[in-house]
Scaffold this motif. Structure first.
Motif, PDB file in Angstrom:
ATOM      1  N   PHE B  16       0.884  -1.169   0.000  1.00 26.22           N
ATOM      2  CA  PHE B  16       0.000   0.000   0.000  1.00 26.22           C
ATOM      3  C   PHE B  16       0.915   1.210   0.000  1.00 26.22           C
ATOM      4  CE2 PHE B  16      -2.819  -3.135   2.079  1.00 26.22           C
ATOM      5  CZ  PHE B  16      -3.913  -3.042   1.231  1.00 26.22           C
ATOM      6  N   VAL B  21       3.041  -4.796   2.763  1.00 23.37           N
ATOM      7  CA  VAL B  21       2.279  -5.619   3.710  1.00 23.37           C
ATOM      8  C   VAL B  21       2.545  -7.110   3.500  1.00 23.37           C
ATOM      9  CG1 VAL B  21      -0.018  -6.236   4.498  1.00 23.37           C
ATOM     10  CG2 VAL B  21       0.495  -3.868   3.932  1.00 23.37           C
ATOM     11  N   PRO B  40      -0.425 -11.796  14.433  1.00 21.77           N
ATOM     12  CA  PRO B  40      -0.748 -10.572  15.163  1.00 21.77           C
ATOM     13  C   PRO B  40      -1.543  -9.591  14.315  1.00 21.77           C
ATOM     14  CG  PRO B  40       1.600 -10.679  14.645  1.00 21.77           C
ATOM     15  CD  PRO B  40       1.016 -11.978  14.255  1.00 21.77           C
ATOM     16  N   SER B  41      -2.232  -8.691  14.967  1.00 25.71           N
ATOM     17  CA  SER B  41      -3.056  -7.704  14.282  1.00 25.71           C
ATOM     18  C   SER B  41      -2.200  -6.845  13.350  1.00 25.71           C
ATOM     19  CB  SER B  41      -3.745  -6.827  15.314  1.00 25.71           C
ATOM     20  OG  SER B  41      -4.547  -5.889  14.666  1.00 25.71           O
ATOM     21  N   GLY B  42      -2.702  -6.646  12.130  1.00 27.19           N
ATOM     22  CA  GLY B  42      -1.991  -5.785  11.191  1.00 27.19           C
ATOM     23  C   GLY B  42      -0.892  -6.477  10.415  1.00 27.19           C
ATOM     24  N   CYS B  43      -0.766  -7.803  10.575  1.00 26.47           N
ATOM     25  CA  CYS B  43       0.335  -8.511   9.909  1.00 26.47           C
ATOM     26  C   CYS B  43       0.011  -8.810   8.451  1.00 26.47           C
ATOM     27  CB  CYS B  43       0.650  -9.810  10.640  1.00 26.47           C
ATOM     28  SG  CYS B  43      -0.648 -11.045  10.459  1.00 26.47           S
ATOM     29  N   GLY B  44      -1.239  -8.599   8.044  1.00 27.34           N
ATOM     30  CA  GLY B  44      -1.583  -8.816   6.635  1.00 27.34           C
ATOM     31  C   GLY B  44      -2.452 -10.035   6.374  1.00 27.34           C
ATOM     32  N   LYS B  45      -3.095 -10.570   7.411  1.00 26.10           N
ATOM     33  CA  LYS B  45      -3.949 -11.745   7.215  1.00 26.10           C
ATOM     34  C   LYS B  45      -5.115 -11.432   6.276  1.00 26.10           C
ATOM     35  CE  LYS B  45      -4.976 -11.987  11.593  1.00 26.10           C
ATOM     36  NZ  LYS B  45      -4.224 -10.860  12.173  1.00 26.10           N
ATOM     37  N   SER B  46      -5.803 -10.324   6.564  1.00 27.03           N
ATOM     38  CA  SER B  46      -6.943  -9.960   5.708  1.00 27.03           C
ATOM     39  C   SER B  46      -6.464  -9.657   4.299  1.00 27.03           C
ATOM     40  CB  SER B  46      -7.660  -8.735   6.263  1.00 27.03           C
ATOM     41  OG  SER B  46      -8.200  -9.015   7.527  1.00 27.03           O
ATOM     42  N   THR B  47      -5.361  -8.942   4.202  1.00 25.35           N
ATOM     43  CA  THR B  47      -4.845  -8.586   2.884  1.00 25.35           C
ATOM     44  C   THR B  47      -4.546  -9.848   2.076  1.00 25.35           C
ATOM     45  OG1 THR B  47      -3.878  -6.618   3.869  1.00 25.35           O
ATOM     46  CG2 THR B  47      -3.097  -7.232   1.680  1.00 25.35           C
ATOM     47  N   GLU B 167     -12.040 -13.598   9.907  1.00 24.67           N
ATOM     48  CA  GLU B 167     -12.449 -13.426  11.305  1.00 24.67           C
ATOM     49  C   GLU B 167     -13.968 -13.458  11.466  1.00 24.67           C
ATOM     50  OE1 GLU B 167     -10.380 -10.667  13.696  1.00 24.67           O
ATOM     51  OE2 GLU B 167      -8.714 -10.457  12.296  1.00 24.67           O
ATOM     52  N   HIS B 199      -9.033 -15.817  15.287  1.00 25.58           N
ATOM     53  CA  HIS B 199      -8.362 -15.725  16.579  1.00 25.58           C
ATOM     54  C   HIS B 199      -8.779 -16.882  17.480  1.00 25.58           C
ATOM     55  CE1 HIS B 199      -6.532 -11.934  15.771  1.00 25.58           C
ATOM     56  NE2 HIS B 199      -7.686 -11.338  15.512  1.00 25.58           N
TER      57      HIS B 199
HETATM   58  N1  LIG Z   1      -6.548  -0.127   1.823  1.00 27.56           N
HETATM   59  C1  LIG Z   1      -5.425   0.021   2.560  1.00 27.56           C
HETATM   60  N2  LIG Z   1      -4.641   1.112   2.401  1.00 27.56           N
HETATM   61  C2  LIG Z   1      -3.515   1.268   3.116  1.00 27.56           C
HETATM   62  N3  LIG Z   1      -3.083   0.415   4.051  1.00 27.56           N
HETATM   63  C3  LIG Z   1      -3.814  -0.708   4.257  1.00 27.56           C
HETATM   64  C4  LIG Z   1      -5.022  -0.944   3.539  1.00 27.56           C
HETATM   65  N4  LIG Z   1      -5.547  -2.128   3.952  1.00 27.56           N
HETATM   66  C5  LIG Z   1      -4.688  -2.588   4.897  1.00 27.56           C
HETATM   67  N5  LIG Z   1      -3.656  -1.744   5.084  1.00 27.56           N
HETATM   68  C6  LIG Z   1      -2.557  -1.938   6.012  1.00 27.56           C
HETATM   69  O1  LIG Z   1      -1.973  -3.198   5.774  1.00 27.56           O
HETATM   70  C7  LIG Z   1      -1.615  -3.814   6.980  1.00 27.56           C
HETATM   71  C8  LIG Z   1      -2.236  -5.195   7.069  1.00 27.56           C
HETATM   72  O2  LIG Z   1      -3.640  -5.041   7.174  1.00 27.56           O
HETATM   73  P1  LIG Z   1      -4.590  -6.288   7.304  1.00 27.56           P
HETATM   74  O3  LIG Z   1      -5.957  -5.777   7.403  1.00 27.56           O
HETATM   75  O4  LIG Z   1      -4.298  -7.262   6.236  1.00 27.56           O
HETATM   76  O5  LIG Z   1      -4.116  -6.882   8.698  1.00 27.56           O
HETATM   77  P2  LIG Z   1      -4.737  -8.077   9.532  1.00 27.56           P
HETATM   78  O6  LIG Z   1      -3.643  -9.040   9.770  1.00 27.56           O
HETATM   79  O7  LIG Z   1      -5.949  -8.581   8.891  1.00 27.56           O
HETATM   80  O8  LIG Z   1      -5.084  -7.368  10.903  1.00 27.56           O
HETATM   81  P3  LIG Z   1      -6.322  -7.593  11.892  1.00 27.56           P
HETATM   82  O9  LIG Z   1      -6.007  -8.786  12.724  1.00 27.56           O
HETATM   83  O10 LIG Z   1      -6.340  -6.341  12.705  1.00 27.56           O
HETATM   84  O11 LIG Z   1      -7.540  -7.765  11.062  1.00 27.56           O
HETATM   85  C9  LIG Z   1      -2.017  -2.885   8.102  1.00 27.56           C
HETATM   86  O12 LIG Z   1      -0.878  -2.181   8.539  1.00 27.56           O
HETATM   87  C10 LIG Z   1      -2.998  -1.944   7.456  1.00 27.56           C
HETATM   88  O13 LIG Z   1      -2.923  -0.678   8.029  1.00 27.56           O
END
Ligand SMILES: Nc1ncnc2c1ncn2[C@@H]1O[C@H](COP(=O)(O)OP(=O)(O)OP(=O)(O)O)[C@@H](O)[C@H]1O
Ligand SMILES: [Mg+2]
Lengths: 229, 245
Positions: B16, B21, B40-47, B167, B199
């Protein structure tokens, strides 16, 4: 009391002067109704182009044209727009004034409707869009079946308000020599030299129209709200 | 359990802006597998999950689904997505439609079923998720757990080959987590291929066939649940498990 009856007779009954009011009323209705339709058509089109551009990055040229249109329509007085459309754009062609008014008020209203609808589209949660796309619906289908119905419901009060504004704004139609409701009342005033009766009558009719419109809008709102508890 | 490879992910990257990510993720997911993704939160699982159905466009690498490289230019993503179900943390039921219409909309509009067929299927699915009397309700009238079960039914109506869960129980009140996990467990038992960001360590341990730990944009460790939880090798995974277990 006798005085009231005399005034009433003078302003509305003698020489069938009530017909100015009737004619004006009909013209106001026609102009408002068709201008609303034109406004909705333009407004939704512009809103869809603009929000598609925001969402997908496509339609750069369309978005640019829309922005020019919005800037001009919202940045100049409606009356000037009406006069320009009548005296400049349609100067050399002979078309009914009512048509000119519909075009002018429709174009003007479209700009406001566009921004209202666009805000409605943006107010729908992004997750709704993603859910649609994740099922395999394309952009258009997702907009049509999921986003737009919710956007429409969200902006219905604002749209209703815009139509009320539009209805009242048509009262400047007299400036192109059109007998709308306001102008009709004014003609009577010019003949009878009494201000109270014709002006109050005109005001009451507007009030009635606006009240009726508000009632319809809130009824529609209630019907669309069945999907909330 | 090792059926055909359904999804093959090669060196997947996602930035991004200048925030990187996903930094090169490679894995394979075979038919019938249930892969739990933790981290962990923010590690990129959703991405990562959202890259599998191209809700996020990867900036590098490739995803191959049923033999087709879906990250290649010119791919018909809509066609691909019909076969990849997705369930969201926030349910995302269509607020303007009844439950039945939520389920039938996509199959009907995409021409996969006619209306009667779709309604019959919706009825079956509502039975299956235990909400047969909700066909005419609107999403706003349901509890979180009910919404998520409907969201699962909506996905199932497309007969997907794989389902992605982001999740699915994180937005639920604790007493509703069980009903959704129970349903997912049934799906797994029926052989549905599932990729689940979660989780819920209990679910990962009992239902998943493989657990994947993502941190700082890469897969740090993946293994069968038994080995994964009892004998973690990666230091960051050890730290993570010591905090969540
Ligand atoms: N559309 C976007 N634009 C910019 N940054 C993004 C975007 N989507 C996600 N990010 C960033 O990418 C990183 C990973 O986000 P992601 O949502 O994949 O994390 P996650 O592992 O699913 O976290 P969580 O457990 O909180 O859901 C985060 O730092 C987030 O801020
Ligand atoms: Mg996430």
């Amino acid at each position: 009391m006798q005085n009231f009856i005399n005034e009433f007779t003078l302003n509305f009954i003698d020489d069938n002067r009530y017909q100015y009011i009737i004619e004006g009323f009909i013209n106001t209705l026609i102009i408002s109704l068709f201008a609303v339709l034109v406004g909705i058509a333009i407004g939704f089109l512009v809103a869809i182009i603009r929000s598609s551009h925001d969402k997908t990055g496509h339609m750069k040229a369309g978005n640019f044209l829309c922005r020019i249109y919005l800037t001009v329509m919202r940045g100049t007085p409606t009356m000037i727009q009406l006069l320009i459309i009548y005296y400049v754009i349609f100067a050399t062609v002979n078309i009914p004034k009512v048509f000119v008014a519909v075009v002018a008020f429709g174009l003007n209203s479209g700009a406001y409707v566009a921004e209202i609808v666009r805000s409605g589209i943006m107010s729908v949660d992004e997750g709704q869009f993603e859910a649609g796309r994740s099922l395999g619906l394309n952009y258009r289908q997702t907009m049509q079946f999921i986003i737009m119905p919710q956007a429409f419901k969200n902006v219905l009060p604002a749209l209703g308000n815009e139509f009320i504004v539009l209805l009242k704004e048509t009262s400047i139609s007299g400036y192109i020599g059109l007998t709308d409701l306001t102008h009709g009342g004014d003609i009577i005033r010019g003949i009878t030299f009494s201000a109270f009766m014709p002006l109050i009558a005109v005001a009451l009719i507007y009030l009635l129209l606006v009240t009726g419109l508000s009632w319809c809008v809130s009824k529609l709102e209630r019907r669309l709200r069945v999907n909330e508890r | 359990m090792s059926g055909n490879v359904l999804l093959e992910v090669k060196e997947l990257r996602k930035d991004f802006g200048d925030h990187s990510v996903l930094k090169g993720i490679s894995t394979q997911i075979s038919q019938g597998e249930v892969v739990a993704i933790i981290g962990p939160s923010g590690c990129g699982k959703s991405t990562f999950l959202r890259s599998l159905n191209l809700l996020e466009t990867p900036t590098g690498g490739s995803v191959v689904f049923e033999g087709n490289e879906i990250t290649a230019p010119g791919t018909d993503v809509n066609k691909i997505r019909q076969k990849i179900g997705m369930v969201f943390q926030q349910f995302n039921l269509f607020a303007n439609l009844t439950i039945q219409d939520n389920i039938t909309l996509a199959p009907v509009k995409l021409g996969l079923m006619d209306k009667e067929e779709a309604q019959k299927r919706a009825k079956e699915l509502l039975e299956r998720v235990g909400l047969p009397d909700k066909a005419d309700a609107y999403p706003a009238m349901l509890s979180g757990g009910q919404k998520q079960r409907i969201a699962i039914a909506r996905s199932l109506a497309m007969n997907p080959d794989v389902m992605l869960f982001d999740e699915p129980t994180s937005a639920l009140d604790p007493e509703m987590v069980g009903e959704v996990l129970g349903l997912m467990k049934e799906l797994a038992a029926d052989g549905m291929t599932m990729v689940v960001v979660t989780h819920e360590m209990g679910f990962a341990r009992e239902v998943a066939t493989r657990v994947m730990f993502i941190d700082e944009g890469v897969i740090c460790e993946e293994n069968a649940p038994q080995e994964f939880f009892q004998n973690p090798k990666n230091q960051r995974l050890k730290d993570f498990l010591s905090k969540v277990l």
